[in-house]
Write a protein that holds these residues in place. Structure first.
Motif, PDB file in Angstrom:
ATOM      1  N   VAL A   1       0.626  -1.215  -0.051  1.00  0.00           N
ATOM      2  CA  VAL A   1      -0.066   0.029   0.014  1.00  0.00           C
ATOM      3  C   VAL A   1       0.823   1.241  -0.003  1.00  0.00           C
ATOM      4  CG1 VAL A   1      -0.158   0.098   2.437  1.00  0.00           C
ATOM      5  CG2 VAL A   1      -2.093   1.181   1.073  1.00  0.00           C
ATOM      6  N   THR A   2       0.440   2.322  -0.725  1.00  0.00           N
ATOM      7  CA  THR A   2       1.101   3.560  -0.664  1.00  0.00           C
ATOM      8  C   THR A   2       0.859   4.385   0.807  1.00  0.00           C
ATOM      9  OG1 THR A   2       1.009   3.681  -3.006  1.00  0.00           O
ATOM     10  CG2 THR A   2       1.398   5.702  -1.933  1.00  0.00           C
ATOM     11  N   THR A   3       1.898   4.443   1.406  1.00  0.00           N
ATOM     12  CA  THR A   3       1.430   4.917   2.741  1.00  0.00           C
ATOM     13  C   THR A   3       0.874   6.387   2.870  1.00  0.00           C
ATOM     14  OG1 THR A   3       3.570   5.683   3.318  1.00  0.00           O
ATOM     15  CG2 THR A   3       3.175   3.503   4.049  1.00  0.00           C
ATOM     16  N   SER A   4       1.088   7.132   1.743  1.00  0.00           N
ATOM     17  CA  SER A   4       0.554   8.514   1.675  1.00  0.00           C
ATOM     18  C   SER A   4      -0.942   8.718   1.579  1.00  0.00           C
ATOM     19  CB  SER A   4       1.231   9.410   0.374  1.00  0.00           C
ATOM     20  OG  SER A   4       1.090   8.680  -0.678  1.00  0.00           O
ATOM     21  N   ASP A   5      -1.331   7.331   1.241  1.00  0.00           N
ATOM     22  CA  ASP A   5      -3.040   7.166   1.074  1.00  0.00           C
ATOM     23  C   ASP A   5      -3.634   6.786   2.283  1.00  0.00           C
ATOM     24  OD1 ASP A   5      -2.697   7.764  -1.492  1.00  0.00           O
ATOM     25  OD2 ASP A   5      -2.733   5.519  -2.262  1.00  0.00           O
ATOM     26  N   LEU A   6      -2.876   6.509   3.473  1.00  0.00           N
ATOM     27  CA  LEU A   6      -3.413   6.072   4.707  1.00  0.00           C
ATOM     28  C   LEU A   6      -3.788   7.404   5.542  1.00  0.00           C
ATOM     29  CD1 LEU A   6      -0.939   3.036   5.433  1.00  0.00           C
ATOM     30  CD2 LEU A   6      -2.960   3.139   4.186  1.00  0.00           C
ATOM     31  N   SER A   7      -4.927   7.650   6.072  1.00  0.00           N
ATOM     32  CA  SER A   7      -5.551   8.627   6.761  1.00  0.00           C
ATOM     33  C   SER A   7      -5.832   8.508   8.194  1.00  0.00           C
ATOM     34  CB  SER A   7      -6.729   9.202   6.203  1.00  0.00           C
ATOM     35  OG  SER A   7      -7.678   8.204   6.009  1.00  0.00           O
ATOM     36  N   HIS A   8      -6.084   7.444   8.651  1.00  0.00           N
ATOM     37  CA  HIS A   8      -6.234   6.947  10.124  1.00  0.00           C
ATOM     38  C   HIS A   8      -5.723   5.422  10.664  1.00  0.00           C
ATOM     39  CE1 HIS A   8      -8.747   6.111  13.929  1.00  0.00           C
ATOM     40  NE2 HIS A   8      -8.427   7.287  13.969  1.00  0.00           N
ATOM     41  N   VAL A   9      -4.949   5.658  11.812  1.00  0.00           N
ATOM     42  CA  VAL A   9      -4.184   4.515  12.326  1.00  0.00           C
ATOM     43  C   VAL A   9      -4.731   4.044  13.886  1.00  0.00           C
ATOM     44  CG1 VAL A   9      -2.517   5.897  13.159  1.00  0.00           C
ATOM     45  CG2 VAL A   9      -2.196   3.313  12.843  1.00  0.00           C
ATOM     46  N   TRP A  10      -5.165   2.775  14.023  1.00  0.00           N
ATOM     47  CA  TRP A  10      -5.340   2.264  15.400  1.00  0.00           C
ATOM     48  C   TRP A  10      -4.626   1.123  15.542  1.00  0.00           C
ATOM     49  CZ3 TRP A  10      -8.639   1.971  11.205  1.00  0.00           C
ATOM     50  CH2 TRP A  10      -9.474   0.795  11.077  1.00  0.00           C
TER      51      TRP A  10
END
Length: 618
Positions: free
Chosen positions: A253-262
């Motif tokens: 996955v392209t990490t700049s596309d990730l908007s939230h983490v838990w």
């Protein structure tokens, strides 16, 4: 025949402090006797209402603060604040002994010769296009890490010392000086002598011409010392050869596309922005091959995945934990299990409706439940799975302040944040565009409004709570006795009371207060009538005992002033003071102004009230 008119007579009534906080969901003619019509800049406790502390300047980043988050591992604790373009380490306050940085004068904060210098923080990472960060810490066999994502720039990972991009390739770095044109993230850096090339992933700008570039994989390299390095927009000289910075990677996955983490079951989960897809990493890992979970067939109303979280039924981490996926339209998908890749260890448990969430950070885990701030109120997930959506307002934590919550939610953007401050026994609701904050006691859920506590975002660190503001300051709350140097007034209007006879006209005579306190202060008493709350001018912030407290002789019968400053234990009974006004239904009001250097240790526990009841025809 006309009957004789009864003589007027004085009656005394004691009002216990409104420990139930601000209450708006009961009839004014039949109020909650422990509720308040107005409760501002007081904190409800289990025994009274305490004057809150102030808000003091803690750090300064010279840009609007867009996000805050913390890191704690053993004795290493950090507090971070992010602007739209950089992340700063604001662990050390501006009042610390460290030398202030050049150009960090806080303009307008003092007079020449007496004003103080603020500490303008150095960025830990920068060159970003968004400050909308979501961060999560995880402990692994390799140490404690914090991962932050914003849906626009490469993910960032902090290992307790350094912050580096987290992408599909290992990260390198190179120091530079003599910069004549600024670099930008995403550009390709080229070495003038070595011919090396690499993508710029992050920029740490130390001064106007020096800093560090975080780079992706280097081809044709390495970069060499003193060579000219250029990009499409930048130019400088290498200050040393390039070196490895981090070997951690995330693939798939392209990490700049990730908007939230838990974190769920010791796995890092992520939301892919503008989609109905989530991603997760191997258990106990901060890198490796990411795999996806699609919610496209689960959410009925469409929209996009906004955030996720862990719902712990037993207030801890265990096998009964549930993984939550929440859409921007207010649908909640609940899963259980440990491994989403296996049908035998991952199960869908249900889909539920709540109100529209007020942002990806508008959540809190409190008392074994997962709370979501929505336009309809703060809703526990436990209530969402048991009630029809139309009845959720009955279970909302914000039920007692439904009117106030609706007013703030209507004006708010989608960036509302809930902060659980365990040390202060408070939950704080931060509305970025508001000039006040809403707070609730974690034990009693009693609400109050705080007019001087406001900001764009916040976080807890050590035992304190902090908010960032548009002016670049990070403020420590419940600190000192002023709001950034300005006095503030705590005021309360008790519930209206007809004193047992709604037909009789009452004329207030005297009022007095009973307190726990450990400092001099001036309380101003007044009365509102006929359900119309009107406060007179606030009392002065100058300490005064005139008509308020008799030092050494006014405690509960015979006591004297004493007690711990943070939690005063000795009671003090004030002198009677004359009040004016009149009506059939009355509400006592108290105002206390705080304006000293230290937090004012005053807790109101009771108000005594004497009124003369007018005559009635029998």
């Amino acid at each position: 025949m006309r009957r004789p008119v009864r003589r007027s007579q004085a009656g005394q009534l004691s009002f216990p402090a409104p420990v139930a906080g601000l209450v708006e969901n009961t009839p004014m003619a039949a109020p909650n006797p422990l509720g308040a019509e107005v409760l501002e800049n007081f904190i409800p406790t289990q025994r009274g209402i305490a004057v809150r502390g102030g808000a003091t300047q803690y750090a300064y980043i010279n840009a609007s603060v867009a996000a805050m988050f913390g890191y704690a591992a053993g004795g290493n604790s950090k507090l971070f604040a992010a602007s739209a373009s950089a992340i700063f380490d604001v662990t050390d306050s501006i009042s610390s002994a460290s030398s202030p940085n050049s150009g960090a004068l806080i303009w307008g904060s003092g007079v020449w010769g007496t004003s103080t210098w603020g500490k303008s923080e150095t960025p830990l990472a920068g060159g970003f296009t968004s400050g909308d960060w979501s961060a999560q810490q995880i402990g692994t066999s390799g140490g404690d890490f914090l991962i932050a994502v914003n849906g626009s720039d490469p993910a960032q990972i902090y290992d307790g010392t350094d912050m580096n991009p987290l992408t599909g390739s290992a990260v390198n770095e190179i120091d530079f000086d003599g910069m004549t044109a600024a670099f930008s993230v995403g550009e390709t850096l080229t070495g003038g002598s070595s011919g090396a090339t690499a993508e710029i992933l992050s920029i740490i700008q130390l001064t106007g011409s020096t800093g560090t570039l975080k780079l992706g994989a280097i081809t044709g390299g390495p970069f060499t010392d003193d060579e000219e390095i250029t990009s499409a927009g930048g130019a400088a000289f290498a200050n040393g050869a390039s070196a490895s910075a981090s070997a951690l990677t995330i693939t798939g996955v392209t990490t700049s596309d990730l908007s939230h983490v838990w974190l769920y079951q010791n796995r890092m989960f992520f939301v892919q922005k503008n989609s109905l897809k989530a991603w997760y990493l191997p258990s106990g890992s901060v890198g490796g091959a990411a795999q996806d979970v699609s919610l496209a067939g689960v959410f009925r109303r469409g929209g996009k995945l906004l955030f996720g979280g862990t719902w712990s039924l037993d207030s801890g981490d265990g096998m009964d934990d549930k993984c939550l996926f929440v859409s921007d339209l207010g649908e909640v998908a609940v899963y259980s299990g440990v491994d989403p890749s296996s049908a035998s260890t991952w199960a869908f448990e249900g889909r539920y409706d709540i109100g529209k969430p007020l942002g990806k950070n508008a959540t809190a885990q409190i008392g074994g439940d997962f709370l979501v701030a929505t336009d309809d109120g703060i809703v526990p997930i436990s209530a969402a799975i048991q009630r029809d959506p139309s009845a959720l307002s009955l279970s909302a934590v914000t039920g007692p302040i439904e009117t106030t919550w609706s007013d703030e939610a209507r004006r708010a953007s989608d960036d509302v944040q809930l902060i659980k401050w365990t040390a202060g026994d408070l939950m704080l609701a931060v509305f970025p565009q508001a000039d006040r904050m809403l707070t609730a006691n974690l034990q009693t859920t009693a609400w109050a409004t705080q007019t001087g506590w406001h900001g764009t975002c916040g976080a807890t660190y050590s035992s304190g709570v902090f908010v960032g503001r548009d002016d670049g300051f990070v403020m420590k709350l419940d600190s000192g006795g002023t709001d950034d140097g300005a006095p503030f007034t705590a005021r309360v209007c008790f519930s209206f009371n007809d004193m047992g006879d709604p037909m009789a006209y009452k004329v207030p005579q005297l009022m007095r207060g009973a307190y726990f306190a450990d400092d001099s202060f001036d309380a101003k008493f007044s009365v509102s009538a006929e359900y119309d709350v009107k406060f007179p001018a606030a009392p002065s912030a100058v300490a005064s005992t005139s008509g308020a407290l008799v030092w050494g002789s006014g405690a509960w019968g015979v006591g004297t002033w004493a007690g711990d400053v943070e939690s005063p234990r000795m009671g003090v009974l004030g002198n009677w003071e004359a009040v004016s006004g009149g009506g059939h239904t009355l509400a006592p009001m108290v105002q206390i102004t705080s304006g000293g250097a230290q937090k004012l240790p005053v807790e109101l526990v009771r108000v005594d009230f004497i009124a003369e009841s007018g005559g009635r025809v029998a």
